[in-house]
Design an enzyme around this catalytic site. Structure first.
Site, PDB file in Angstrom:
ATOM      1  N   ARG A 115      11.654   0.447 -16.094  1.00  0.00           N
ATOM      2  CA  ARG A 115      10.259   0.747 -15.710  1.00  0.00           C
ATOM      3  C   ARG A 115       9.285  -0.200 -16.406  1.00  0.00           C
ATOM      4  O   ARG A 115       8.195  -0.461 -15.913  1.00  0.00           O
ATOM      5  CB  ARG A 115       9.925   2.226 -16.008  1.00  0.00           C
ATOM      6  N   TYR A 117     -11.266  -3.647   2.170  1.00  0.00           N
ATOM      7  CA  TYR A 117     -10.156  -2.815   2.624  1.00  0.00           C
ATOM      8  C   TYR A 117     -10.515  -1.332   2.439  1.00  0.00           C
ATOM      9  O   TYR A 117     -10.796  -0.894   1.321  1.00  0.00           O
ATOM     10  CB  TYR A 117      -8.888  -3.179   1.853  1.00  0.00           C
ATOM     11  N   ASP A 166      -9.050  -9.833  -4.199  1.00  0.00           N
ATOM     12  CA  ASP A 166      -8.000  -9.384  -3.283  1.00  0.00           C
ATOM     13  C   ASP A 166      -7.772 -10.514  -2.291  1.00  0.00           C
ATOM     14  O   ASP A 166      -8.597 -10.760  -1.417  1.00  0.00           O
ATOM     15  CB  ASP A 166      -8.446  -8.091  -2.584  1.00  0.00           C
TER      16      ASP A 166
HETATM   17  C1  PLP Z   1      -2.924  -3.426   2.883  1.00  0.00           C
HETATM   18  C2  PLP Z   1      -4.010  -3.880   2.007  1.00  0.00           C
HETATM   19  C3  PLP Z   1      -4.224  -3.297   0.752  1.00  0.00           C
HETATM   20  C4  PLP Z   1      -3.388  -2.130   0.252  1.00  0.00           C
HETATM   21  O1  PLP Z   1      -2.058  -2.511   0.041  1.00  0.00           O
HETATM   22  P1  PLP Z   1      -0.784  -1.543   0.241  1.00  0.00           P
HETATM   23  O2  PLP Z   1       0.376  -2.439   0.015  1.00  0.00           O
HETATM   24  O3  PLP Z   1      -0.854  -0.971   1.620  1.00  0.00           O
HETATM   25  O4  PLP Z   1      -0.905  -0.474  -0.800  1.00  0.00           O
HETATM   26  C5  PLP Z   1      -5.244  -3.813  -0.038  1.00  0.00           C
HETATM   27  N1  PLP Z   1      -6.022  -4.829   0.388  1.00  0.00           N
HETATM   28  C6  PLP Z   1      -5.851  -5.410   1.590  1.00  0.00           C
HETATM   29  C7  PLP Z   1      -6.728  -6.541   2.003  1.00  0.00           C
HETATM   30  C8  PLP Z   1      -4.840  -4.959   2.442  1.00  0.00           C
HETATM   31  O5  PLP Z   1      -4.676  -5.526   3.647  1.00  0.00           O
END
Ligand code: PLP
Length: 381
Positions: free
Chosen positions: A53, A105, A175
């Protein structure tokens, strides 16, 4: 693989950094399933691991490759993109102030609002660069950026956001799920941490849920992020980590093919009579095009949205009439997906009701264009 610092990122990805597992010199990494690791008689851990972990060898190949592709100091895999994002928020201290974009998102935005309210963190939204500068007149701890951002693919100037964040005493997290390291390298533009939903392009085959963070510096904040992973336990399973390694080998050709196709589709439908607007940062008509041209290298990604003439009913009808596009949420896989985004986001959504979000895959572009043409014609007819 030669230890050449100048090797192209596409080469590094194709060979998974060229690692070979001992003793058989496997060309691909094995699946590491051990949860625990043996001590020597003196109590030391010669393998350098304590418990899976905290740090499993299953994480190593993808973490090493993504760290190199993003140009970071360290990387950490998570059980999902949301787990990666939440680890960043969990690493903040009480009373922290976060500045995030109004459009991002949806799932993460909703969770941020709830988490910040429950934990008495201040969360301020901004609707563009002017407002970001205004919000950062006051000190902050974290600036969150998503570019191109869901679902209109708005562009944020990362270098400018990094300057503003630094002046306000904040860390910048980007992101970068949509552009991937193929098109954008946020750390080189001044970001502190880059986040990906690896569920999307990095794995690329709609068969793994995963996330990753890459940090520019392995500092005290990063240590708290790692603690959030180890203690929260949102770690990736060995088989999922292995599948992600496998997906990463083809990251560059997949993403480049899909982006070239998206650019052609965006251009084809921009002046279509049944289409109100095509939202794609590669189009000169997109408000973020100039910044995107500067900060994205070699392409504008494979996500685009169509605003259909005739409002919500027409948009839903087009989604109902496609034959080749798959009606599903998510993005970044080899098969093309379409969805009526406002319906997916639900009450409170800021997404236009006539918007169809499209994730372009690697099918032949002519087939995708023909499918959208027939769906638009059928919906209008
Ligand atoms: C899908 C997505 C997320 C979340 O990710 P998961 O793997 O579904 O938890 C966050 N930011 C963006 C831009 C996404 O497309």
């Amino acid at each position: 693989m030669p230890q050449d610092e100048n090797l192209s990122p596409a080469t590094l990805a194709a060979q998974g950094l060229g690692s070979a597992a001992m003793p058989h010199r496997d060309i691909v990494p094995p699946i590491h399933v051990a949860t625990t690791f043996e001590r020597d008689p003196d109590g030391s851990l010669p393998g350098g691991r304590l418990y899976a972990r905290d740090a499993s060898p299953a994480f190593d190949p993808a973490e090493a490759l993504l760290c190199r592709l993003e140009g970071g100091a360290a990387a950490a895999l998570f059980a999902s993109g949301m787990a990666a994002a939440s680890a960043v928020l969990l690493a903040l201290k009480p009373g922290a102030r976060i500045v995030a974009p109004q459009d991002m998102y949806w799932g993460l935005r909703g969770w941020m609002i709830e988490f910040c309210a429950n934990w008495q963190l201040t969360l301020d939204f901004h609707a563009g660069e002017g407002e970001l500068a205004a919000r950062l007149q006051v000190p902050a701890d974290l600036v969150w950026v998503e570019t191109p951002a869901n679902p209109t693919w708005e562009i944020t100037d990362i270098a400018r956001a990094a300057e503003l964040a630094r002046a306000a005493g904040a860390r910048l997290v980007v992101d970068s799920t949509v552009p991937t390291p193929v098109f954008t390298r946020p750390l080189a533009l001044g970001a502190d941490i880059v986040m990906h939903s690896a569920t999307k392009y990095l794995n690329g085959h709609s068969d793994v849920v995963a996330g990753v963070l890459v940090t520019r510096e392995a500092d005290a904040f990063w240590a708290r992020v790692k603690t959030a992973r180890a203690a929260g336990g949102a770690v990736l399973g060995p088989f999922e980590a292995w599948l992600l390694n496998r997906g990463l080998r083809t990251l560059f050709p997949r993403v480049r093919t899909a982006a070239a196709s998206a650019a052609r589709i965006a251009g084809h439908f921009e002046h279509h009579p049944a289409v109100l607007a095509v939202l794609y940062p590669g189009l000169p008509s997109h408000p973020g095009h100039d910044v995107a041209r500067r900060q994205m290298d070699g392409g504008f990604g494979a996500m685009l949205s169509l605003r259909v003439r005739g409002g919500e009913a027409a948009a839903r009808e087009v989604a109902a009439r496609v034959r080749l596009f798959r009606r599903a949420t998510s993005l970044g896989s080899v098969e093309s997906l379409i969805e009526h985004r406002a319906a997916v986001e639900g009450p409170g959504s800021r997404c236009p009701a006539d918007l169809l979000r499209i994730s372009v895959g690697i099918e032949h572009t002519d087939d995708l264009i023909a499918d959208l043409e027939q769906a638009l014609a059928a919906a209008a007819g």
